[in-house]
Design an enzyme around this catalytic site. Structure first.
Site, short mmCIF file in Angstrom:
data_model
loop_
_atom_site.label_atom_id
_atom_site.label_comp_id
_atom_site.label_asym_id
_atom_site.label_seq_id
_atom_site.Cartn_x
_atom_site.Cartn_y
_atom_site.Cartn_z
N ILE A 66 0.42 -1.59 -0.14
CA ILE A 66 0.13 -0.37 0.73
C ILE A 66 0.36 1.03 -0.07
CG2 ILE A 66 -1.80 1.21 0.93
CD1 ILE A 66 -3.29 -1.82 2.13
N PRO A 67 1.20 1.24 -1.10
CA PRO A 67 2.43 3.06 -1.35
C PRO A 67 1.52 3.81 -0.91
CG PRO A 67 2.75 1.48 -3.21
CD PRO A 67 1.86 1.13 -2.13
N HIS A 68 1.79 5.25 -0.21
CA HIS A 68 1.16 5.71 0.30
C HIS A 68 1.71 7.18 0.62
CE1 HIS A 68 2.41 3.51 3.89
NE2 HIS A 68 2.38 4.86 4.08
N CYS A 69 1.68 8.28 0.23
CA CYS A 69 2.49 9.20 0.64
C CYS A 69 1.60 10.62 0.22
CB CYS A 69 3.76 9.68 -1.05
SG CYS A 69 3.04 9.98 -2.02
N PHE B 456 3.81 5.35 7.78
CA PHE B 456 4.35 6.45 8.29
C PHE B 456 4.35 7.59 6.31
CE2 PHE B 456 8.34 8.98 6.58
CZ PHE B 456 8.41 10.54 7.68
#
Lengths: 152, 458
Positions: A66-69, B456
Site C-alpha cells: 500500500i504505497p502512500h504519500c 509513516f
C-alpha cells in the site's frame, strides 16, 4: 465498510498490469492516477512514491503493498488499485513479491484522518478472501466492482 | 534496488563489490570486456559491454527498470550525457555522476538541475580529497578526520602512544581527566581486530582509536591519547595538478606553502593563481631541491602527483631527509596495503569517493557515509524519521535501542546542538544519528533499524 468506494474510480483500477520492476510500476501508477486526477502531475506522484519507499517499504506482506504519500494540490484522499500479471520484488517485510497494490495519495494536511484511512485499508487487505477475489478478477471492471462492493 | 554502474574502473569496480552483497541488482557497463569478465568472475552482477551513454547500451543494462544510475567512467562528458539520456529516455529516479573538471564544478549550481543537465548528485573526487587533506593538516597526529552534520562534529582516528594520559587506563577516566569535554570512543582497532569499547576498556599503546567529539574539542581529546604534535606551519606540496593546486589555494593563508611542479607552463599558471604560496619548478624526487628548500624543517610533505610510484618514492625520500609527516596520494589499493611506517598517511581517492557515493545508495535518509579501514568499516549519519509509532529508534533512549553487533552510536545532532551518545539520551524525530560500524556487512541491519514502519506518511 466501503472505504474503497470513496477512494477509487473505475479509471484508477487496473487489472493485471504488466510491470517488471518497482520503478516501472510506479511509473504506471503515477500515469494512471494523474490522468484521472486533474491538478496532480505524474512526475510529482512518481517522485513522492519513490521518496517514501526509500525510507521504508510499504509492503504489507502476503503479496500486498500500500504505497502512500502526501501530495501537493491534492484536495481529498485518492486511491488507485492495481493487480499485476507477474509479482514483483518489493522489499516487503516477509520478502515475498507483491502482486496487489493500493496507492493512497493524501493532501498535505490533516494527518490523523489519513492514518485512520490507511489503517482501514490495511485491515481490508489483510483478509485473504478479499485479496483472492481481487486476484481472480478477469478485467478492470470486475476488479473495481469487487473492490468497492466487498462485504466483510 | 536495481543499480546501473557506468565504468568498471577502480571506483566502479569497488562500488559494485560493496553493493553486490547488499541485496541489490547490479549491472556494470564498460567498453572493456576483459575488465567486465574479471568483475563477473568474482561478483554476482550483470555486465554490458558498450558505450556508457548510448541509449541502446543503457536499455540493455536495464535502464527501464533501474532505480539508480551511477556514472563513474573516466570521461566527465560521457558521465553527464548518460545522466541526460537516463533522464530523458528512461525517467531514472536517481542519477549520480562523477565530474572531475573544476571548470564544470565551478558552475555546479546552475548547470546541474532537472531542466539543464539532470544530475541529482555530483561527486567531485578532487574536491573531496582536498578537503580531507586540509583537515589532516589542521589536526596534527590524526590519521583520519571526518565531518558529520556539516562539520559540527568530527570522527577522528588516531594511534594511541605511550605518554598519552589515558593510555594504560580505562576509557571512563577521560571524564575525570577532562570534565568539561564530552567525547565518545566509537571503536578501537587493536592489531587490526575491532574492539567495541566499554567504559572499563583499557587503552593500549598502538591502538587505533576512533573517537567522536565536537570540532572544538578534537585537540583536547587527542592530547589524551598521545603527546600532541605542535600545529603545523610549513607544508610542501609535490605536484601542482588539480588536487595540489586546490589544496595550496585553500591553505596558503594559514600555512607557509611551497608547491613543487615539474612542468614549467603549469608553474606559470600556478604562480598566477596562488597569492602567497611559493611555486618551485623542478622534481620533488631530486634530493638537491628538497635540501635547498629546507625539507628538514618541513612539517608536512604532501605527494599529490598522478603517479603512485613517484608519490611513494618521493614521500619516502622526504621522510628520510627530515620531513616530519608525509601524506601520500595512492590510487592503487595494492600499494596502499604495501607501504609501511615510512608513509604516515596514505590517501585513497577511491575510498573517499565511494563513501560519498554510498551516501546516496543506502536506504533511508542518510547525509553522510565514510568508508573506513579500506572499506571494512563504515561511519554513517542517518536522520531518524517517523515518530514513536512508526520508528524503532525515535522516542527511545539509546540504551533501549537494539543495535546490531559491532555497531555503536557516537553522537546525535539536533539542530545546532551536539549530543554525545550516553545511555540516557532520548532520540527525537529528525535527529541526525552518527553510527560506527566495525563491519560494514551490518549495514542492512542498520538500514532496517532506521526504516520507518508502514504507517509513516512522507
Amino acid at each position: 465498510m466501503h472505504v474503497l468506494s470513496e477512494l477509487l474510480t473505475p479509471g484508477r483500477t487496473v487489472c493485471r498490469a504488466p510491470g517488471s520492476s518497482k520503478k516501472r510500476l510506479f511509473e504506471t501508477l503515477a500515469s494512471v492516477v494523474s490522468e484521472d486526477s486533474p491538478g496532480i502531475t505524474e512526475a510529482d506522484i512518481f517522485a513522492q512514491l519513490i521518496a517514501r519507499e526509500r525510507l521504508g517499504s510499504t509492503g504489507l506482506g502476503a503479496g500486498i503493498a500500500i504505497p502512500h504519500c502526501r501530495i501537493a494540490n491534492c484536495n481529498q484522499p485518492i486511491g488507485c488499485l492495481v493487480t499485476l500479471e507477474e509479482p514483483i520484488d518489493f522489499d516487503a517485510p516477509d520478502d515475498l513479491p507483491v502482486d496487489i497494490l493500493f496507492v493512497l495519495l493524501v493532501p498535505e494536511e490533516a494527518h490523523q484522518t489519513h492514518l485512520e484511512i490507511l489503517a482501514r485499508i490495511a485491515r481490508l487487505f489483510s483478509q485473504s478472501s478479499f485479496c483472492e477475489a481481487l486476484r481472480d478478477a478477469p478485467d478492470s471492471r470486475v476488479l473495481f466492482q469487487r473492490a468497492t462492493e466487498w462485504q466483510a | 534496488m536495481k543499480i546501473i554502474i557506468l565504468g568498471a574502473g577502480q571506483v566502479g569496480g569497488t562500488l559494485a563489490e560493496h553493493l553486490a552483497n547488499e541485496q541489490n541488482d547490479i549491472t556494470v557497463v564498460d567498453t572493456d570486456g576483459d575488465r567486465l569478465r574479471e568483475l563477473q568472475d568474482r561478483l554476482d552482477i550483470g555486465t554490458v559491454n558498450g558505450s556508457a551513454s548510448h541509449p541502446d547500451t543503457l536499455y540493455q543494462a536495464g535502464a527501464d527498470d533501474a532505480d539508480m544510475l551511477i556514472a563513474v567512467t573516466n570521461s566527465d562528458e560521457i558521465n553527464m550525457m548518460a545522466c541526460q539520456i537516463a533522464h530523458s529516455l528512461f525517467n531514472t529516479p536517481t542519477k549520480i555522476s562523477r565530474v572531475r573538471a573544476p571548470n564544470y564544478l565551478a558552475h555546479q549550481e546552475k548547470l546541474f538541475t532537472p531542466d539543464n543537465i539532470p544530475v541529482d548528485v555530483i561527486i567531485g573526487p578532487e574536491q573531496l580529497v582536498t578537503k580531507n587533506i586540509v583537515e589532516l593538516i589542521a589536526n596534527p597526529g590524526a590519521l583520519q578526520v571526518l565531518d558529520f552534520a556539516d562539520g559540527r562534529i568530527q570522527l577522528v582516528a588516531v594511534r594511541a602512544f605511550h605518554g598519552g594520559p589515558i593510555v594504560g587506563h580505562e576509557l571512563q577516566d577521560i571524564r575525570t581527566h577532562m570534565p568539561k569535554v564530552d567525547t565518545r570512543v566509537a571503536a578501537i582497532f587493536r592489531r587490526d581486530r575491532a574492539i567495541i569499547p566499554e567504559g572499563n576498556t583499557v587503552v593500549e599503546a598502538d591502538d587505533e582509536v576512533f573517537f567522536i567529539a565536537a570540532r572544538k574539542d578534537i585537540r583536547k581529546v587527542m592530547s589524551e591519547l598521545r603527546k600532541i604534535d605542535k600545529p603545523y606551519q610549513r607544508v610542501m606540496i609535490a605536484g601542482g595538478g588539480n588536487i595540489g593546486a586546490t589544496l595550496a589555494q585553500s591553505i596558503e593563508r594559514d600555512y607557509q606553502v611551497k608547491v613543487i611542479e615539474q612542468s614549467y607552463p603549469r608553474c606559470r599558471v600556478l604562480s598566477e593563481s596562488l597569492k602567497h604560496a611559493i611555486v618551485l619548478h623542478g622534481s620533488a624526487s631530486e634530493p638537491g631541491l628538497l635540501t635547498s628548500e629546507n625539507i628538514e624543517s618541513t612539517d608536512v610533505f604532501c605527494a599529490l602527483t598522478n603517479n603512485d610510484e613517484s608519490n611513494i618514492m618521493m614521500s619516502m625520500l622526504a621522510k628520510r631527509m627530515g620531513a616530519k609527516k608525509v601524506i601520500t596520494l595512492i590510487t592503487n589499493p595494492a600499494y596502499a596495503d604495501l607501504v609501511g611506517d615510512e608513509i604516515d598517511i596514505a590517501i585513497s581517492p577511491q575510498q573517499i569517493t565511494i563513501g560519498s557515493l554510498l551516501t546516496h545508495v543506502r536506504r533511508g535518509d542518510i547525509s553522510n557515509v565514510h568508508s573506513l579501514r579500506r572499506g571494512a568499516a563504515e561511519a554513517i549519519e542517518v536522520t531518524a524519521r517517523g515518530d514513536a509509532y512508526s520508528s524503532r529508534v525515535v522516542g527511545r533512549r539509546l540504551e533501549e535501542i537494539n543495535l546490531p553487533d559491532g555497531v555503536t552510536i557516537g553522537a546525535i545532532v539536533r539542530g545546532d546542538e551536539v549530543l554525545i551518545a550516553h545511555r540516557h539520551v532520548l532520540v527525537e524525530t529528525d535527529d541526525h544519528v552518527v553510527l560506527f560500524l566495525t563491519d560494514r556487512n551490518r549495514i542492512s541491519a542498520v538500514e532496517k533499524l532506521f526504516a520507518v514502519g508502514f504507517g509513516f506518511f512522507s
